[in-house]
Design an enzyme around this catalytic site. Structure first.
Site, PDB file in Angstrom:
ATOM      1  N   ARG A 266       0.875  -1.205  -0.084  1.00  0.00           N
ATOM      2  CA  ARG A 266       0.107  -0.176  -0.271  1.00  0.00           C
ATOM      3  C   ARG A 266       0.952   1.235  -0.005  1.00  0.00           C
ATOM      4  O   ARG A 266       1.123   1.460   1.022  1.00  0.00           O
ATOM      5  CB  ARG A 266      -0.841   0.026   1.237  1.00  0.00           C
TER       6      ARG A 266
ATOM      7  N   GLN B  62      -8.505  -6.760  -8.796  1.00  0.00           N
ATOM      8  CA  GLN B  62      -8.477  -5.304  -8.806  1.00  0.00           C
ATOM      9  C   GLN B  62      -6.819  -5.008  -9.174  1.00  0.00           C
ATOM     10  O   GLN B  62      -5.870  -5.470  -8.775  1.00  0.00           O
ATOM     11  CB  GLN B  62      -8.480  -4.775  -7.355  1.00  0.00           C
TER      12      GLN B  62
ATOM     13  N   ARG C   8       1.480  -6.287  -9.818  1.00  0.00           N
ATOM     14  CA  ARG C   8       2.001  -5.636  -8.533  1.00  0.00           C
ATOM     15  C   ARG C   8       2.013  -6.731  -7.508  1.00  0.00           C
ATOM     16  O   ARG C   8       2.418  -6.196  -6.270  1.00  0.00           O
ATOM     17  CB  ARG C   8       0.987  -4.629  -8.296  1.00  0.00           C
TER      18      ARG C   8
ATOM     19  N   HIS D 285       0.373   3.704 -10.396  1.00  0.00           N
ATOM     20  CA  HIS D 285      -0.505   4.151  -9.220  1.00  0.00           C
ATOM     21  C   HIS D 285       0.304   4.822  -8.266  1.00  0.00           C
ATOM     22  O   HIS D 285       0.528   4.535  -7.078  1.00  0.00           O
ATOM     23  CB  HIS D 285      -1.055   2.838  -8.653  1.00  0.00           C
TER      24      HIS D 285
ATOM     25  N   ASP E 136     -12.186  10.681  -6.830  1.00  0.00           N
ATOM     26  CA  ASP E 136     -11.762   9.498  -7.807  1.00  0.00           C
ATOM     27  C   ASP E 136     -12.158   9.705  -9.094  1.00  0.00           C
ATOM     28  O   ASP E 136     -13.194   9.456  -9.460  1.00  0.00           O
ATOM     29  CB  ASP E 136     -12.390   8.158  -6.954  1.00  0.00           C
TER      30      ASP E 136
ATOM     31  N   GLU F 193      -2.016   9.373 -11.103  1.00  0.00           N
ATOM     32  CA  GLU F 193      -1.504   8.223 -11.597  1.00  0.00           C
ATOM     33  C   GLU F 193      -1.496   8.290 -12.973  1.00  0.00           C
ATOM     34  O   GLU F 193      -2.596   8.555 -13.784  1.00  0.00           O
ATOM     35  CB  GLU F 193      -2.415   7.123 -11.499  1.00  0.00           C
TER      36      GLU F 193
END
Length: 321
Positions: free
Chosen positions: A75, A93, A98, A174, A219, A278
């Site tokens: 995170r 997701q 990653r 991200h 967002d 991002e």
């Protein structure tokens, strides 16, 4: 000797590239530039988790509750979203790049002819048999992470189709930026653009003419964005400049308080100290024919805001940065 000079002297005596163990014994590469800036890249996720300037100040946000344990993604820092951004598709997701272990690339692409950096690492990811079961496309994903002489952080992704049939994907760096106080931050360069609002079922809207500021959960996927975007942190008197190539979209995200409390790997109050901007390719997926390669590049720099303050015109801000 000043602390800045001593940091630079210390950096000059350390290797520019150093492979060592990180949290929970995960392998990481430490990059150091001669003037004192540094970065850390975990092989787990090909994930940049630290970028410090020559004063040793951390420029990226990583949650104090981040879980450095596969298969959970880390995170913060710069997760790589591939081959799927968010839930736009059938995969987990943000795809699987990653939370896979990347390898050091022993046959990397040549360095740019104008590159003087010695602080860089080349990583590679290829699909495993298990990956091919959930996403049946063979590829080679090469990632170069480099520190420039001025402490700029550069990420270059090259994705090649090594399969016998075309495939399509979406992508994002991200990036979690560290900020002093989200309510004192503004983003410039995205004015008047169309965006998809993730809080309104991706409804397409148009941004108004003012710089973006933050008073609640945010967002949005901005479309057809410029190659430069600025994040201005008034309290730290610092401006981040994002330069990007091959990445037409830009996601701006802050979870705010309710979402922050719902995430187990994110502190309840940490939303105040981070902002994701991002560089991405989302609205129009990228399609590669067999043998074709796509390249997406992001360069991050941090400059004193005295260069950029007081100018709401994003063109002026970005020209002066």
């Amino acid at each position: 000797m000043s602390s800045d000079k001593s940091a630079a002297v210390a950096a000059a005596t350390l290797p520019p590239v150093d492979l060592r163990k990180g949290v929970n014994g995960l392998d990481k590469v430490v990059l150091r530039e001669a003037r004192g800036s540094s970065a850390e890249v975990y092989l787990y996720g090909g994930h940049v988790t630290s970028w410090k300037n020559d004063h040793g100040e951390e420029l990226l946000f990583v949650s104090s509750k981040a879980i450095f344990k596969p298969p959970k993604a880390i995170r913060g820092g710069i997760p790589i979203c591939f081959p799927q951004f968010s839930n736009v598709g059938t995969l987990e997701q943000h795809g699987f790049a990653r939370n896979r272990i990347w390898a050091i690339d022993t046959d990397p692409p040549p360095l740019p002819t104008n590159s003087t950096s010695k602080a860089y690492v080349n990583l590679i990811l290829k699909p495993s048999d298990e990956d091919l079961k959930i996403w049946p496309h063979r590829f080679e994903f090469r990632l170069r992470v480099a520190l420039g002489p001025g402490g700029d952080l550069m990420l270059t992704s090259r994705i090649r189709n090594t399969d016998e049939k075309p495939f399509s994907f979406t992508f994002a760096y991200h990036t979690y930026f560290s900020v002093s106080d989200i309510s004192e931050v503004r983003v410039e360069g995205l004015e008047t653009l169309d965006y998809l609002d993730n809080l309104q079922n991706r409804e397409r809207c148009t941004e108004q003419g003012d710089a973006i500021t933050f008073e609640g959960e945010f967002d949005k996927i901005y479309l057809g964005t410029p190659t430069k975007i600025a994040i201005i942190d008034h309290e730290k008197k610092r401006t981040f400049v994002i330069r990007k190539d091959g990445l037409p979209d830009a996601v701006v995200w802050n979870p705010w308080d309710k979402k922050a409390k719902a995430m187990t790997d994110f502190g309840d109050e940490e939303y105040k100290y981070m902002l994701c901007v991002e560089s991405a390719a989302i609205e129009k997926s990228i399609t590669l024919k067999p043998g074709e390669e796509w390249k997406g590049r992001q360069e991050l720099s941090a400059v004193p805001s005295s260069y950029c303050s007081g100018q709401l015109d994003p063109e002026k801000v970005l020209q002066s940065c």
